[in-house]
Design an enzyme around this catalytic site. Structure first.
Site, PDB file in Angstrom:
ATOM      1  N   ASP A  93      -2.442   6.590  -3.316  1.00 54.56           N
ATOM      2  CA  ASP A  93      -1.288   5.922  -2.699  1.00 54.56           C
ATOM      3  C   ASP A  93      -0.690   4.835  -3.595  1.00 54.56           C
ATOM      4  OD1 ASP A  93      -3.366   4.096  -2.435  1.00 54.56           O
ATOM      5  OD2 ASP A  93      -2.494   3.214  -0.625  1.00 54.56           O
ATOM      6  N   SER A 108       0.803  -1.217   0.000  1.00 56.23           N
ATOM      7  CA  SER A 108       0.000   0.000   0.000  1.00 56.23           C
ATOM      8  C   SER A 108       0.838   1.271   0.000  1.00 56.23           C
ATOM      9  CB  SER A 108      -0.960  -0.046   1.183  1.00 56.23           C
ATOM     10  OG  SER A 108      -1.845   1.032   1.145  1.00 56.23           O
ATOM     11  N   HIS A 109       0.755   2.031   1.062  1.00 55.73           N
ATOM     12  CA  HIS A 109       1.410   3.340   1.135  1.00 55.73           C
ATOM     13  C   HIS A 109       2.815   3.255   1.709  1.00 55.73           C
ATOM     14  CE1 HIS A 109      -0.862   2.159   4.594  1.00 55.73           C
ATOM     15  NE2 HIS A 109       0.012   2.798   5.333  1.00 55.73           N
ATOM     16  N   LYS A 113     -11.560   0.079  -0.769  1.00 54.91           N
ATOM     17  CA  LYS A 113     -11.630   1.523  -0.897  1.00 54.91           C
ATOM     18  C   LYS A 113     -11.069   1.886  -2.270  1.00 54.91           C
ATOM     19  CE  LYS A 113      -7.525   2.009   2.022  1.00 54.91           C
ATOM     20  NZ  LYS A 113      -7.332   1.215   3.218  1.00 54.91           N
ATOM     21  N   ASP A 159      -1.021   1.596  -4.012  1.00 55.00           N
ATOM     22  CA  ASP A 159      -1.874   0.640  -4.717  1.00 55.00           C
ATOM     23  C   ASP A 159      -3.215   1.229  -5.152  1.00 55.00           C
ATOM     24  OD1 ASP A 159      -2.617   0.815  -2.046  1.00 55.00           O
ATOM     25  OD2 ASP A 159      -3.488  -1.193  -2.031  1.00 55.00           O
ATOM     26  N   ASP A 177      -5.780   2.715  -3.534  1.00 49.73           N
ATOM     27  CA  ASP A 177      -7.057   2.672  -2.809  1.00 49.73           C
ATOM     28  C   ASP A 177      -7.281   3.884  -1.913  1.00 49.73           C
ATOM     29  OD1 ASP A 177      -5.148   1.880  -0.998  1.00 49.73           O
ATOM     30  OD2 ASP A 177      -6.169   0.040  -0.372  1.00 49.73           O
ATOM     31  N   ARG A 178      -6.224   4.669  -1.653  1.00 55.12           N
ATOM     32  CA  ARG A 178      -6.412   5.846  -0.798  1.00 55.12           C
ATOM     33  C   ARG A 178      -6.590   7.107  -1.631  1.00 55.12           C
ATOM     34  NH1 ARG A 178      -2.668   5.534   4.572  1.00 55.12           N
ATOM     35  NH2 ARG A 178      -3.386   3.471   5.192  1.00 55.12           N
TER      36      ARG A 178
END
Ligand code: G1P
Ligand code: ZN
Length: 544
Positions: A278, A113-114, A377, A280, A282-283
Site C-alpha cells: 500500500d 496509508s492506503h 506491520k 506506506d 505496511d500492507r
C-alpha cells in the site's frame, strides 16, 4: 539559534484515529494546522527524551513541505539529531526498523496509508515511539488533549534542507542527516529470510513473480530486494516509481484497487506468485496463479510455518490477531499449543504483546501481518515470507492453501465496506444494533442461532489499559461470526465495515465460492443491522 514563538489557537478536530491523524490535504494546509499537531506531539515528550527524531513519509502530495516545517520545529523543540529519509521517503516498516536501530526517541511518519493522495486526496501524520511502534492510546490521548489547549508553537528560522542529497547539515543547535533507508531495510530482511533459497526459485527463470508497488513507497525497496538481491526478472516490480498522487490510483492492495495485478494473476499467462503493497508499505496482498489468499489465511499459514524461516528458528511463541480477523489463526495456535490474543483493530495494540515477548507473530484482516522484528506491520516482509515458504515447500500458493485447509479446516471470510455514508446515520445504526444485543442473544435469525453477542472491549494484559466500544460481535452456534465496526481511518462521512466469517471443517467443501458460502450470513447481517435503511446503500462499496 533563532527560535520563533508563534501564537496559535486550538483546532477541535485533531483526535488521532486508528492510525494517527488523517485529513484531507486542504485541512492540513490551513495555517498552523500541521504545526499545532506537531507541537502537541513534542509537548507530550519530556525534554530530556528529545534526542534523535526520524522523519519520513510515503511521498504523497505535501510530504516535502510538511517535512521542512517539522524539521525546523524539531530543532526548535530541542532534538539533538534529526534523520530524514532521502527525498522525504521512508516506508512505515522501514521507519520502525530505523527507530529501533538508532535507538531514536521516535519517528514521525507522514502518510495516510492506503488512502488516495494528491492535492484533493488525504494526508496524515503519525508518531511512533522508541520501541518503533505506533504511539499507544495513552499517548495519543495526551496529544489530543494538548491540541485542545495549545496556544503557541516553536519553530526556527532556517533555510530548507535539500532532501534529495544524502549527508549531514547543521541546523540551529541540531544536526540533520538525510539517510537512505532502502539498503538498511534490505540488509535486515536478508538476515531474517534465506535469500539463497529464494534465489534458487528465480534462477532458472521458470518461477515468475509480479509485485505491484502501486506507485507508492515500496517501489525502491521492492526493486532492491526482488530484482537486485534475489534475481527476479527486471520488470517484476510494476508501478515502481513513487508518485505524489500514486498515479491517480487508490494505493490499497486488495482485489478491487490492485486490479492491474489481479488481472495478470487471473489471466491466461499468470505468474506463479503475485503481491502488492500500500501507500506506506505496511500492507500486503498475496496471490498465487488464479488464487487469492485472504489476509486472515495468510496469517494462519505463517503461524503454522514460522519455524521454517531462519529468523524464527524457535517457532511460534504466541500469536495475536485483531478481533475482526478470522479465527483461522486460532486453530493453528491451538494445534501448536500457543496462546492466541484477540486485540482491538489497529497495530498499536500488538506493541505490548510483542515487547513482552508474549507473541512473535500478529496480523489483521486488513492486509496486515508482521512479527517481533519491528513494531509495525510489514508488507515486503510478508511477501518475502511467502517466497521463502514456496522455496521450502516447493509447492504453488494454491497447493500450500489446500494443504493448510485440509489440516486446519477453512474459514470463509469477507469484509463488506460501506464507504462515505452519512456519519449520523451510521452511528445510529451502531447504537440501535447495540441496544438490541441483549434481546438478540439466544434468538434464531433465519434458522441460525445467535449464541453470544457483545460490544468488544479489551484489557491489555501488560499494562491493564482498557479499550471499549471496539466493534459489535455476533457469534452463531456453528462458530460463524458477524462483526460491525465504524472505521477510524476515513476522512469523509463514515465507513461501516461488516466482517463475515464461516468455518468449514469438511475439506470436500473447501473449493466453494466465498460470497456464495457466506450468502446466508450476508443476509442475516442486513436483517440484524438494517444496513440499507440506515446507509441508503443497496450494495457495499468494496468487498475484500
Ligand atoms: C483500518 C483497518 C485496520 C488497520 C488500519 C490502519 O482501520 O481496518 O485493521 O490497522 O486501517 O492500516 P479502520 O479504518 O478499520 O479503523
Ligand atoms: Zn499502510
Amino acid at each position: 539559534m533563532n527560535i520563533q514563538q508563534i501564537s496559535s489557537t486550538p483546532f477541535t478536530d485533531q483526535k488521532p484515529g486508528t492510525s494517527g491523524l488523517r485529513k484531507k490535504v486542504d485541512v492540513f494546509k490551513q495555517a498552523h494546522y500541521l504545526e499545532n499537531f506537531v507541537q502537541c506531539i513534542f509537548n507530550s515528550l519530556g525534554d530530556s527524551d528529545k534526542d534523535i527524531l526520524i522523519i519520513g513519509g510515503d511521498g504523497r502530495f505535501y510530504n516535502r513541505q510538511a517535512i521542512q516545517v517539522i524539521l525546523k520545529m524539531a530543532v526548535a523543540s530541542g532534538f539533538r539529531k534529526i534523520l530524514v529519509g532521502q527525498s522525504g521517503l521512508v516506508s512505515t516498516p522501514a521507519m520502525s526498523a530505523q527507530i529501533r536501530k538508532y535507538k531514536a526517541t521516535g519517528g514521525i511518519i507522514l502518510s495516510a496509508s492506503h488512502n488516495p493522495g494528491g492535492p484533493d486526496g488525504d494526508f496524515g501524520i503519525k508518531f511512533n515511539t522508541q520501541n518503533g511502534g505506533p504511539a499507544p492510546e495513552k499517548l495519543t490521548d495526551q496529544i489530543y488533549q494538548n491540541t485542545l489547549t495549545i496556544d503557541q508553537y516553536q519553530i526556527i528560522e532556517a533555510a530548507d534542507i535539500d532532501l534529495d542529497q544524502l549527508g549531514t547539515t547543521p541546523m540551529g543547535n541540531a544536526e540533520v542527516e538525510v539517510i537512505d533507508t532502502v539498503a538498511d531495510y534490505a540488509d535486515f530482511m536478508q538476515h531474517l529470510f534465506d535469500f539463497e533459497r529464494i534465489k534458487t526459485l528465480f534462477r532458472t527463470g521458470a518461477f515468475q513473480m509480479s509485485f505491484d508497488a502501486m506507485h507508492a513507497i515500496t517501489g525502491p525497496y521492492a526493486k532492491e530486494l526482488f530484482e537486485r538481491r534475489l534475481g527476479a526478472m527486471v520488470g517484476t516490480v510494476m508501478n515502481a516509481e513513487p508518485l505524489e498522487d500514486f498515479g491517480g490510483g487508490h494505493p490499497d492492495p486488495n482485489m478491487v484497487h490492485a486490479h492491474e495485478l489481479v488481472e495478470q494473476m487471473f489471466g491466461p499467462k499468470a505468474p506463479d506468485f503475485g503481491a502488492a503493497s500500500d501507500g506506506d508499505g505496511d500492507r500486503n496482498m498475496i496471490l498465487g496463479r488464479h488464487c487469492y489468499v485472504t489476509p486472515s489465511d495468510s496469517l494462519a499459514v505463517m503461524a503454522a510455518n514460522l519455524h521454517h524461516i531462519p529468523g524464527y528458528r524457535n517457532g511460534l511463541s504466541g500469536v495475536a490477531r485483531s478481533m475482526p480477523t478470522s479465527q483461522a489463526v486460532d486453530r493453528v495456535a491451538e494445534v501448536m499449543g500457543v496462546h492466541c490474543y484477540e486485540t482491538p483493530t489497529g497495530w498499536k495494540f500488538f506493541g505490548n504483546l510483542l515487547d513482552s515477548k508474549k507473541i512473535n507473530l500478529c496480523g489483521e484482516e486488513s492486509f496486515g501481518s508482521g512479527s517481533d522484528h519491528i513494531r509495525e506491520k510489514d508488507g515486503l516482509w510478508a511477501v518475502l515470507f511467502w517466497l521463502d515458504l514456496i522455496a521450502v515447500k516447493q509447492q504453488s500458493v494454491a497447493e500450500i492453501m489446500q494443504d493448510h485447509w485440509r489440516r486446519f479446516g477453512r474459514h470463509y471470510y469477507s469484509r463488506h465496506d460501506y464507504e462515505e455514508v452519512d456519519k449520523t446515520r451510521a452511528e445510529e445504526l451502531m447504537s440501535t444494533l447495540k441496544a438490541r444485543q441483549s434481546e438478540l442473544a439466544g434468538q434464531a435469525i433465519n434458522g441460525y442461532k445467535i449464541t453470544a453477542c457483545d460490544d468488544f472491549s479489551y484489557t491489555d494484559p501488560v499494562d491493564n489499559s482498557c479499550s471499549e466500544n471496539q466493534g459489535l460481535r455476533f457469534l452463531f452456534e456453528d462458530g460463524s461470526r458477524i462483526v460491525y465496526r465504524l472505521s477510524g481511518t476515513g476522512t469523509v462521512g463514515a465507513t461501516l465495515r461488516v466482517y463475515l466469517e464461516r468455518y468449514e471443517p469438511n475439506s470436500e467443501q473447501h473449493q466453494l465460492d466465498t460470497q456464495q458460502t457466506l450468502a446466508l450470513l450476508i443476509k442475516i447481517a442486513e436483517q440484524l443491522a438494517r444496513i440499507k435503511e440506515f446507509t441508503g446503500r443497496e450494495q457495499p462499496s468494496v468487498i475484500t
